[in-house]
Scaffold this active site. Structure first.
Site, short mmCIF file in Angstrom:
data_model
loop_
_atom_site.label_atom_id
_atom_site.label_comp_id
_atom_site.label_asym_id
_atom_site.label_seq_id
_atom_site.Cartn_x
_atom_site.Cartn_y
_atom_site.Cartn_z
N ASN A 214 0.80 -1.22 0.00
CA ASN A 214 0.00 0.00 0.00
C ASN A 214 0.83 1.27 0.00
O ASN A 214 0.30 2.37 0.22
CB ASN A 214 -0.97 0.00 1.19
CG ASN A 214 -1.79 -1.27 1.23
OD1 ASN A 214 -1.58 -2.11 2.08
ND2 ASN A 214 -2.68 -1.45 0.28
N ILE B 27 1.10 6.85 -0.29
CA ILE B 27 0.41 5.95 0.64
C ILE B 27 -1.04 5.79 0.22
O ILE B 27 -1.74 6.79 0.01
CB ILE B 27 0.46 6.51 2.08
CG1 ILE B 27 1.91 6.75 2.52
CG2 ILE B 27 -0.25 5.56 3.05
CD1 ILE B 27 2.04 7.59 3.78
N CYS B 28 -1.50 4.55 0.13
CA CYS B 28 -2.90 4.26 -0.16
C CYS B 28 -3.57 3.91 1.17
O CYS B 28 -3.41 2.81 1.69
CB CYS B 28 -3.00 3.09 -1.14
SG CYS B 28 -4.70 2.67 -1.57
N LEU B 29 -4.28 4.89 1.74
CA LEU B 29 -4.92 4.71 3.04
C LEU B 29 -6.17 5.58 3.10
O LEU B 29 -6.09 6.79 2.87
CB LEU B 29 -3.93 5.09 4.16
CG LEU B 29 -4.39 4.92 5.60
CD1 LEU B 29 -4.69 3.45 5.90
CD2 LEU B 29 -3.34 5.44 6.56
#
Length: 192
Positions: free
Chosen positions: A79, A87-89
């Site tokens: 991620n 950042i994939c959040l």
């Protein structure tokens, strides 16, 4: 308009329990819109023992808009982009709430290190490795942590740069703002 007093309070709150949480947030300069966050790698993960730097940009609409965060320390994680540190959040995107803080966002990033979501990847190559060859993923993530995020070499870097005639605080600031890259820190120190 950015709520500067809120940002200052959040920085103070992070500083208060820095020793217990290991999470730190520092301004990059006098301007409180550019910050550096530091999180320890979670215990029991390939990131354990690492210290990870995160560039934080506070947008004009903060706290109604989420802070922009990306790793400046290289990380091998499904991620997190292995190239850019993106950042994939969800809490940094559509699940952000003004009730959240810089610290809660960094705690969420730290939790992401413990619980990757390979089916919603930022880095497809890492996600594929995670799902198809988990042991190789763990070995690679551990290697990247040793290479790019180990604190033990921080004092060695500081010592070498201080021996070149730079001040300790100046050196630490340059290393922190360079994501731990000694060569980039040296370039910053030499360019003033």
């Amino acid at each position: 308009m950015i709520d500067i007093s809120r940002v200052q309070k959040e920085l103070q709150d992070c500083e208060k329990d820095r020793d217990s949480s290991g999470i730190r947030v520092c301004p990059k300069s006098d301007n409180l819109t550019r910050l550096t966050g530091t999180i320890p790698g979670p215990i029991g993960t390939p990131y354990e023992g690492g210290t990870f730097q995160i560039d934080i940009t506070i947008p004009e609409g903060y706290p109604f808009e989420p802070p922009k965060m990306q790793f400046s320390t290289k990380v091998w994680h499904p991620n997190i982009s292995s190239q850019s540190g993106a950042i994939c959040l969800d809490v940094l995107k559509d699940q952000w709430s003004p009730a959240l803080t810089l610290k809660t966002a960094l705690v969420s990033v730290q939790a992401l290190l413990s619980a990757p979501e390979p089916k919603d990847p930022q880095d497809a190559v890492v996600a594929e490795q995670y799902m198809k060859n988990y042991q190789v993923f763990v070995s690679t993530a551990r290697y990247w942590t040793q290479t790019f995020a180990k604190n033990s070499s921080l004092e060695d870097k500081v010592k070498r740069l201080v021996e070149m005639g730079f001040g300790d605080a100046q050196v630490r600031s340059a290393i922190e703002s360079s994501g731990g890259d000694e060569n980039v820190a040296l370039e910053k120190l030499c360019s003033g």
